[in-house]
Design a protein around this motif. Structure first.
Motif, PDB file in Angstrom:
ATOM      1  N   CYS A 104     -31.309 -25.126  42.056  1.00  0.00           N
ATOM      2  CA  CYS A 104     -30.788 -26.145  42.953  1.00  0.00           C
ATOM      3  C   CYS A 104     -29.464 -25.683  43.578  1.00  0.00           C
ATOM      4  CB  CYS A 104     -30.568 -27.409  42.132  1.00  0.00           C
ATOM      5  SG  CYS A 104     -29.776 -28.738  43.016  1.00  0.00           S
ATOM      6  N   GLN A 116     -27.346 -27.571  44.890  1.00  0.00           N
ATOM      7  CA  GLN A 116     -26.328 -28.593  44.620  1.00  0.00           C
ATOM      8  C   GLN A 116     -25.650 -28.354  43.263  1.00  0.00           C
ATOM      9  OE1 GLN A 116     -25.248 -31.094  46.452  1.00  0.00           O
ATOM     10  NE2 GLN A 116     -26.732 -31.099  48.120  1.00  0.00           N
ATOM     11  N   CYS A 117     -26.488 -28.173  42.231  1.00  0.00           N
ATOM     12  CA  CYS A 117     -25.920 -28.143  40.873  1.00  0.00           C
ATOM     13  C   CYS A 117     -26.319 -26.909  40.078  1.00  0.00           C
ATOM     14  CB  CYS A 117     -26.333 -29.411  40.116  1.00  0.00           C
ATOM     15  SG  CYS A 117     -28.054 -29.395  39.608  1.00  0.00           S
ATOM     16  N   GLY A 154     -29.225 -26.381  38.781  1.00  0.00           N
ATOM     17  CA  GLY A 154     -30.294 -26.717  37.836  1.00  0.00           C
ATOM     18  C   GLY A 154     -31.612 -26.076  38.234  1.00  0.00           C
ATOM     19  N   CYS A 180     -35.109 -30.910  41.571  1.00  0.00           N
ATOM     20  CA  CYS A 180     -34.164 -30.432  40.566  1.00  0.00           C
ATOM     21  C   CYS A 180     -34.296 -31.257  39.295  1.00  0.00           C
ATOM     22  CB  CYS A 180     -32.738 -30.531  41.112  1.00  0.00           C
ATOM     23  SG  CYS A 180     -31.501 -30.038  39.898  1.00  0.00           S
ATOM     24  N   CYS A 218     -30.370 -32.877  38.718  1.00  0.00           N
ATOM     25  CA  CYS A 218     -29.774 -33.926  39.553  1.00  0.00           C
ATOM     26  C   CYS A 218     -30.809 -34.675  40.388  1.00  0.00           C
ATOM     27  CB  CYS A 218     -28.680 -33.354  40.464  1.00  0.00           C
ATOM     28  SG  CYS A 218     -29.282 -32.328  41.822  1.00  0.00           S
TER      29      CYS A 218
HETATM   30 ZN    ZN Z   1     -29.554 -30.123  41.133  1.00  0.00          ZN
END
Ligand code: ZN
Length: 81
Positions: free
Chosen positions: A6, A8-9, A11, A39, A42
């Protein structure tokens, strides 16, 4: 090559089939059975480029939808918390 982490995070992404809603101007379109990467950490949903392009194409060509359902819309500006 689709990403497997991911953005974003960081993951792990898991391949899932989701229901995707796409806003297009004033219209809201819903797509079922959309292959996506979700993900595990998140919940962020990532659509692969080809899937996104197909969705755009479907919206532009506007074929007869499989079904309709009405979506009630509320403006939070009209309510007090
Ligand atoms: Zn994520």
């Amino acid at each position: 090559m689709p990403p497997n982490t991911c953005a974003q995070c960081g993951g792990n992404l898991e391949r899932q089939t989701i229901t995707h809603r796409q806003q297009w101007g004033e219209e809201l379109y819903e797509f079922e059975n959309v292959p996506a990467l979700v993900c595990r950490q998140c919940g962020e949903v990532w659509l692969e480029a080809e899937v996104g392009q197909l969705i755009d194409k479907i919206i532009q060509q506007h074929p007869q939808p499989k079904k309709y359902h009405q979506v009630p819309v509320f403006s939070l500006a009209e309510f007090t918390l």
